[in-house]
Design an enzyme around this catalytic site. Structure first.
Site, short mmCIF file in Angstrom:
data_model
loop_
_atom_site.label_atom_id
_atom_site.label_comp_id
_atom_site.label_asym_id
_atom_site.label_seq_id
_atom_site.Cartn_x
_atom_site.Cartn_y
_atom_site.Cartn_z
N ASP A 54 28.06 43.64 -19.37
CA ASP A 54 28.73 42.55 -20.08
C ASP A 54 30.24 42.63 -19.90
O ASP A 54 30.92 41.61 -19.78
CB ASP A 54 28.38 42.60 -21.58
CG ASP A 54 26.93 42.20 -21.79
OD1 ASP A 54 26.34 41.63 -20.86
OD2 ASP A 54 26.39 42.47 -22.88
N ASP A 71 0.27 31.61 -13.51
CA ASP A 71 -0.05 30.37 -14.20
C ASP A 71 1.23 29.77 -14.79
O ASP A 71 1.57 30.01 -15.95
CB ASP A 71 -1.07 30.67 -15.31
CG ASP A 71 -1.75 29.42 -15.77
OD1 ASP A 71 -1.55 28.36 -15.15
OD2 ASP A 71 -2.49 29.48 -16.77
N GLU A 74 -2.70 37.96 -3.38
CA GLU A 74 -1.61 37.87 -4.37
C GLU A 74 -2.18 37.41 -5.70
O GLU A 74 -3.28 36.89 -5.76
CB GLU A 74 -0.60 36.80 -3.93
CG GLU A 74 0.12 37.12 -2.67
CD GLU A 74 0.89 35.92 -2.13
OE1 GLU A 74 1.12 34.95 -2.88
OE2 GLU A 74 1.23 35.97 -0.95
N CYS A 114 -11.53 8.63 -42.22
CA CYS A 114 -11.14 8.20 -43.56
C CYS A 114 -10.56 6.79 -43.42
O CYS A 114 -9.59 6.58 -42.69
CB CYS A 114 -10.09 9.16 -44.11
SG CYS A 114 -9.25 8.48 -45.54
N ARG A 173 7.61 20.39 -8.17
CA ARG A 173 6.66 19.86 -7.20
C ARG A 173 6.60 18.32 -7.26
O ARG A 173 6.49 17.67 -6.24
CB ARG A 173 5.28 20.47 -7.49
CG ARG A 173 4.21 19.98 -6.58
CD ARG A 173 2.96 20.82 -6.72
NE ARG A 173 2.00 20.41 -5.75
CZ ARG A 173 1.12 19.44 -5.92
NH1 ARG A 173 1.09 18.81 -7.07
NH2 ARG A 173 0.29 19.11 -4.98
N CYS A 191 -7.35 12.58 -49.45
CA CYS A 191 -7.17 11.52 -50.44
C CYS A 191 -8.46 11.23 -51.22
O CYS A 191 -8.45 10.41 -52.13
CB CYS A 191 -6.66 10.25 -49.77
SG CYS A 191 -7.91 9.46 -48.73
N LYS A 197 -4.14 34.64 1.53
CA LYS A 197 -3.43 33.91 2.60
C LYS A 197 -3.55 34.70 3.88
O LYS A 197 -3.50 35.93 3.86
CB LYS A 197 -1.94 33.83 2.26
CG LYS A 197 -1.63 33.09 0.99
CD LYS A 197 -0.15 33.14 0.65
CE LYS A 197 0.07 32.42 -0.67
NZ LYS A 197 1.39 32.64 -1.24
N CYS A 228 -3.40 7.33 -47.05
CA CYS A 228 -3.85 8.71 -46.92
C CYS A 228 -2.72 9.49 -46.23
O CYS A 228 -2.32 9.15 -45.11
CB CYS A 228 -5.15 8.74 -46.10
SG CYS A 228 -5.75 10.38 -45.74
N LYS A 260 -10.42 31.26 -8.54
CA LYS A 260 -10.12 31.07 -9.95
C LYS A 260 -11.01 31.98 -10.80
O LYS A 260 -12.23 32.01 -10.63
CB LYS A 260 -10.39 29.61 -10.36
CG LYS A 260 -9.49 28.61 -9.67
CD LYS A 260 -8.05 28.70 -10.11
CE LYS A 260 -7.68 27.82 -11.25
NZ LYS A 260 -7.63 26.42 -11.10
N LYS A 292 -2.32 34.84 -8.82
CA LYS A 292 -2.05 33.40 -8.95
C LYS A 292 -1.40 33.17 -10.32
O LYS A 292 -2.07 33.15 -11.35
CB LYS A 292 -3.35 32.60 -8.81
CG LYS A 292 -3.10 31.11 -8.81
CD LYS A 292 -4.36 30.35 -8.41
CE LYS A 292 -4.09 28.87 -8.29
NZ LYS A 292 -3.59 28.25 -9.50
N TYR A 341 6.27 32.27 -1.17
CA TYR A 341 6.06 31.49 0.04
C TYR A 341 7.41 31.10 0.65
O TYR A 341 8.21 30.46 -0.02
CB TYR A 341 5.26 30.25 -0.35
CG TYR A 341 4.92 29.25 0.71
CD1 TYR A 341 4.74 29.63 2.03
CD2 TYR A 341 4.75 27.91 0.39
CE1 TYR A 341 4.42 28.68 3.00
CE2 TYR A 341 4.41 26.96 1.33
CZ TYR A 341 4.25 27.36 2.64
OH TYR A 341 3.93 26.43 3.58
N CYS A 378 -12.77 12.41 -47.92
CA CYS A 378 -11.55 12.85 -47.24
C CYS A 378 -10.93 14.03 -47.99
O CYS A 378 -10.70 13.95 -49.21
CB CYS A 378 -10.55 11.69 -47.17
SG CYS A 378 -8.96 12.19 -46.51
S1 IVH Z 1 0.86 29.45 -2.42
C1 IVH Z 1 0.86 25.86 0.40
N1 IVH Z 1 0.74 31.54 -3.97
O1 IVH Z 1 -0.99 27.56 -7.53
C2 IVH Z 1 0.51 26.90 -0.56
N2 IVH Z 1 0.58 29.40 -4.98
O2 IVH Z 1 -3.19 25.59 -7.11
C3 IVH Z 1 1.48 27.02 -1.64
N3 IVH Z 1 0.43 29.45 -7.42
O3 IVH Z 1 0.89 24.78 -6.53
C4 IVH Z 1 1.02 27.77 -2.78
N4 IVH Z 1 0.50 31.63 -7.64
O4 IVH Z 1 1.99 26.44 -8.13
C5 IVH Z 1 0.70 30.20 -3.91
N5 IVH Z 1 0.70 33.48 -5.24
C6 IVH Z 1 0.68 32.17 -5.17
C7 IVH Z 1 0.57 31.36 -6.32
C8 IVH Z 1 0.51 29.97 -6.19
C9 IVH Z 1 0.43 30.48 -8.28
C10 IVH Z 1 0.31 28.04 -7.82
C11 IVH Z 1 1.25 27.08 -7.13
C12 IVH Z 1 0.38 26.07 -6.46
C13 IVH Z 1 -0.91 26.20 -7.23
C14 IVH Z 1 -2.06 25.75 -6.38
#
Ligand code: IVH
Length: 682
Positions: free
Chosen positions: A43, A123, A119, A433, A142, A418, A294, A439, A318, A121, A232, A415
């Site tokens: 800082d 959320d 990798e 209701c 996106r 009320c 990938k 109400c 998934k 995924k 990516y 209800c």
């Molecule tokens: S690669 C062309 N890698 O999942 C491929 N996507 O359902 C580009 N996401 O739109 C995506 N983790 O928002 C990639 N390790 C990962 C990811 C990932 C989450 C999301 C991303 C994408 C969606 C596809």
């Protein structure tokens, strides 16, 4: 060199060296999670840089560590055309589908033992960052895959995203994509604060992350402690030939790359990764909903290419919904703004998919009966991709069952708010209701709906504020909102014994200005805001377009209403009855006098496609057919059903009939994709 020049060059050097050190320390702290100095030292250094930059503003650059949190409000986000479309991923749900995907890809590139990168995924929300000469130039969401929102100012507040890259081995220009996430801890703290302020908590980290990036004030985004993992890289002059090495290289440049990325050789390795993370994901500090595989060699990416939606060199697996067990404590019956009564099960809190869960909707009487829910049941709760917890099974106490002591939970008859006797809905699925005008949760719900973003957009009155204004009598009907003065609003309102809500000068000013501004909201949204039963955004638009003003709509017979495309019997009846209620008619008159818009704006139709006729054929990914047709009309174009010499364009979706295509070619009519069409109207 003059003294002044040499002094200035010393300052410039000092600023540069402070920035470099701060960038490195920032990287150690936010990316490597391994700080080498204390927060105080960091800082202090930042403070020094700030002082120097204030004294010598000519040296301030947009990527300086002091410039993460800009003070500017972004009213509308600029639209950005992605250099490369932002595709999504195909999904797989079991081992067979993965084998099929891997085999097909390997067959197409002509090898049998490709290397795959596994990798997590994440959320969250996809983001694309553009770097030029080592500096973050812009960040885009996106959007529809072709164009997204420019959210650079908000993205700069995420400390793990480098504004300036480390080292000097990066290409001059490249894009890197990743996921903005709301880590569990930051999310829980943020929601706790919202509840404390009387605001509605966010349902899940993904929604909250996505909502955060759309905030207009970067200072607010900065408070939320979002994070970002990159996965990516795209650009023409990348050094490394494999995805894995590119990620490792990006890490050296300062990006946050998840350490759990692995190379897999064959299905068994991939499955091992999946099984491991399916079990371990609860221990991660953020949410994941699957894994991504990938191809490692980039040359194969180009060879395989992509479908309209997703690349052929990657897929997502998934996870199945997670389950947990808990004990039912009670069932609560909630009354919504349209009077519908929804049963909600409260249970002992359980940790599920990274958050504590303690309630789940039971939807309606039928649903509750199907579960055969009894007092003190053990519940099996599931959290699917959509994050909303769902009760999938309930198990009764065996002893009670044997002794005939089970007590089934029954739907209420009056209800809970009320006392009015409940009425069965038209389609028989739920009870409501009918005490529409008196109400209290219905009244509150209607006001909250009225001020909501997609309705009158008076968000400064969102959350719980409305409740206190109603309770204090300062607001009694929609029209009374338009009479509020700042003086009237300022005050301290009691929420409960411990909590108070205080509206001060600035808050009051914001409310009154937002109310004033809402007078410009178009008729279709005013109609939606009124909250007629069964009239959602789309229904309101349809009615507004068809009847053009409220007086025509008021006069419409049930038959006339039913004749409107997409308006069914239930909706027609609801609209008809709404205008037979004196209180509603009075409300509309008052709102008219307040200056709200009760007729369509004929100038609203854009002229982009004036004089052009379109034939729409096949199915689309970003629109339904109706939506694409609507977009044509809203932009001044005309829809026709069959091709002729006069047709300007054929918009071709998937599964378009071959005959249509032949005819279009014969008539020399340009065949365009939905993306071309999006390009035309933007
Ligand atoms: S690669 C062309 N890698 O999942 C491929 N996507 O359902 C580009 N996401 O739109 C995506 N983790 O928002 C990639 N390790 C990962 C990811 C990932 C989450 C999301 C991303 C994408 C969606 C596809």
């Amino acid at each position: 060199m003059t003294d002044l020049q040499s002094n200035l060059s010393l300052v410039a050097n000092e600023i540069e060296s402070l920035r470099k050190r701060l960038e490195r320390l920032n990287y150690e702290y936010y990316v490597l999670d391994n700080p080498s100095v204390t927060d105080r030292e960091f800082d202090e250094m930042l403070r020094q840089l700030n002082i120097l930059e204030q004294q010598y503003p000519q040296f301030i650059t947009s990527s300086s560590p002091t410039q993460r949190v800009g003070g500017q409000i972004n009213k509308d986000f600029k639209q950005i055309n992605h250099r490369y479309p932002m595709l999504s991923l195909s999904n797989t749900y079991n081992k067979e589908e993965i084998i099929e995907f891997v085999n097909r890809a390997e067959e197409n590139i002509g090898i049998t033992d490709a290397e795959w990168v596994c990798e997590l995924k994440y959320d969250g929300l996809a983001i694309s960052l553009l770097y030029e000469n080592g500096e973050l130039i812009r960040a885009a969401t996106r959007g529809n895959g072709v164009t997204g929102d420019d959210v650079t100012d908000n993205i700069k507040t995420i400390k793990s995203i480098p504004l300036h890259l480390l080292g000097n081995t990066y290409p001059d220009s490249f894009e890197i994509r990743g996921e903005v996430i709301f880590p569990h801890k930051a999310f829980e703290e943020f929601n706790a604060k919202r509840i404390e302020n009387g605001e509605e908590p966010f349902a899940n980290p993904r929604n909250a992350a996505s909502g955060s990036l759309k905030l207009q004030d970067p200072r607010e985004v900065a408070k939320r402690n979002l994070d970002c993992y990159l996965y990516y890289l795209i650009g023409d002059n990348m050094n490394e030939p494999t995805h894995f090495k590119r990620l490792q290289e990006a890490k050296q440049w300062g990006f946050k790359i998840e350490q759990h990325v692995r190379i897999a050789n064959g299905i068994d390795d991939i499955m091992e990764f999946i099984t491991y993370w399916d079990k371990q994901r609860d221990f991660l500090p953020y949410a994941i909903d699957g894994i991504v595989i990938k191809l490692n060699e980039i040359k194969y990416w180009n060879q395989l290419g992509a479908t309209a939606k997703s690349p052929r060199w990657a897929t997502a697996y998934k996870f199945k919904a997670e389950q947990a067990q808990s004990r039912l404590t009670n069932v609560e019956f909630q009354v919504g703004r349209t009077g519908i009564v929804t049963p909600v099960a409260n249970f002992e809190p359980v940790w599920l998919g990274g958050t504590w869960v303690k309630r789940a909707t039971l939807n309606n009487e039928q649903w509750m009966d199907n579960l055969n829910l009894c007092e003190e049941d053990t519940l099996i709760i599931e959290k699917g991709g959509e994050i909303i917890p769902k009760i999938v099974e309930c198990r009764h106490d065996v002893h009670k069952e044997q002794n005939g002591e089970l007590r089934k939970i029954r739907f209420i008859e009056t209800c809970p708010q009320c006392g009015e006797r409940l009425v069965k809905e038209e389609d028989q699925s739920g009870w409501y209701c009918p005490n529409y005008n008196h109400c209290s949760p219905q009244i509150l719900g209607r006001f909250q709906h009225f001020v909501s973003k997609k309705a009158m957009n008076i968000e400064s009155l969102g959350g719980e504020k409305m409740k206190y204004l109603l309770n204090s009598g300062k607001v009694s009907d929609f029209a009374s909102l338009y009479e509020l003065s700042e003086e009237q609003l300022i005050g301290v309102y009691t929420i409960d014994e411990e909590h108070k809500l205080s509206i001060q000068d600035k808050g009051a000013y914001n409310i009154v200005s937002a109310v004033e501004k809402s007078k410009n909201v178009p008729f279709e949204r005013v109609l939606y805001a009124l909250g007629l039963r069964y009239i959602g955004e789309v229904g309101a638009k349809t009615l507004a377009k068809h009847f053009e003003n409220i007086d025509n709509l008021k006069k419409a017979t049930i038959e006339e209403l039913e004749n409107v495309e997409d308006i069914g019997a239930t909706t027609a009846e609801s609209v008809y009855q709404y205008f037979r209620n004196e209180e509603n008619l009075l409300e509309i008159e008052k709102l008219k006098s307040a200056g709200l818009r009760f007729e369509t704006d004929k100038h609203n139709v854009k002229s982009t496609l004036n004089g052009k006729t379109f034939v729409v054929s096949g199915t689309f990914t970003k629109f339904t057919r109706d939506e694409i047709k609507k977009a044509i009309e809203e932009n001044g174009g005309k829809n026709v059903s069959s091709l002729s010499q006069k047709t300007s364009f054929l918009i071709a979706g998937e599964k378009m009939g071959p005959e249509k295509k032949k005819k279009a070619v014969a008539l020399n009519i340009p065949i365009i994709t939905e993306d071309d069409f999006i390009g035309m109207i933007q």
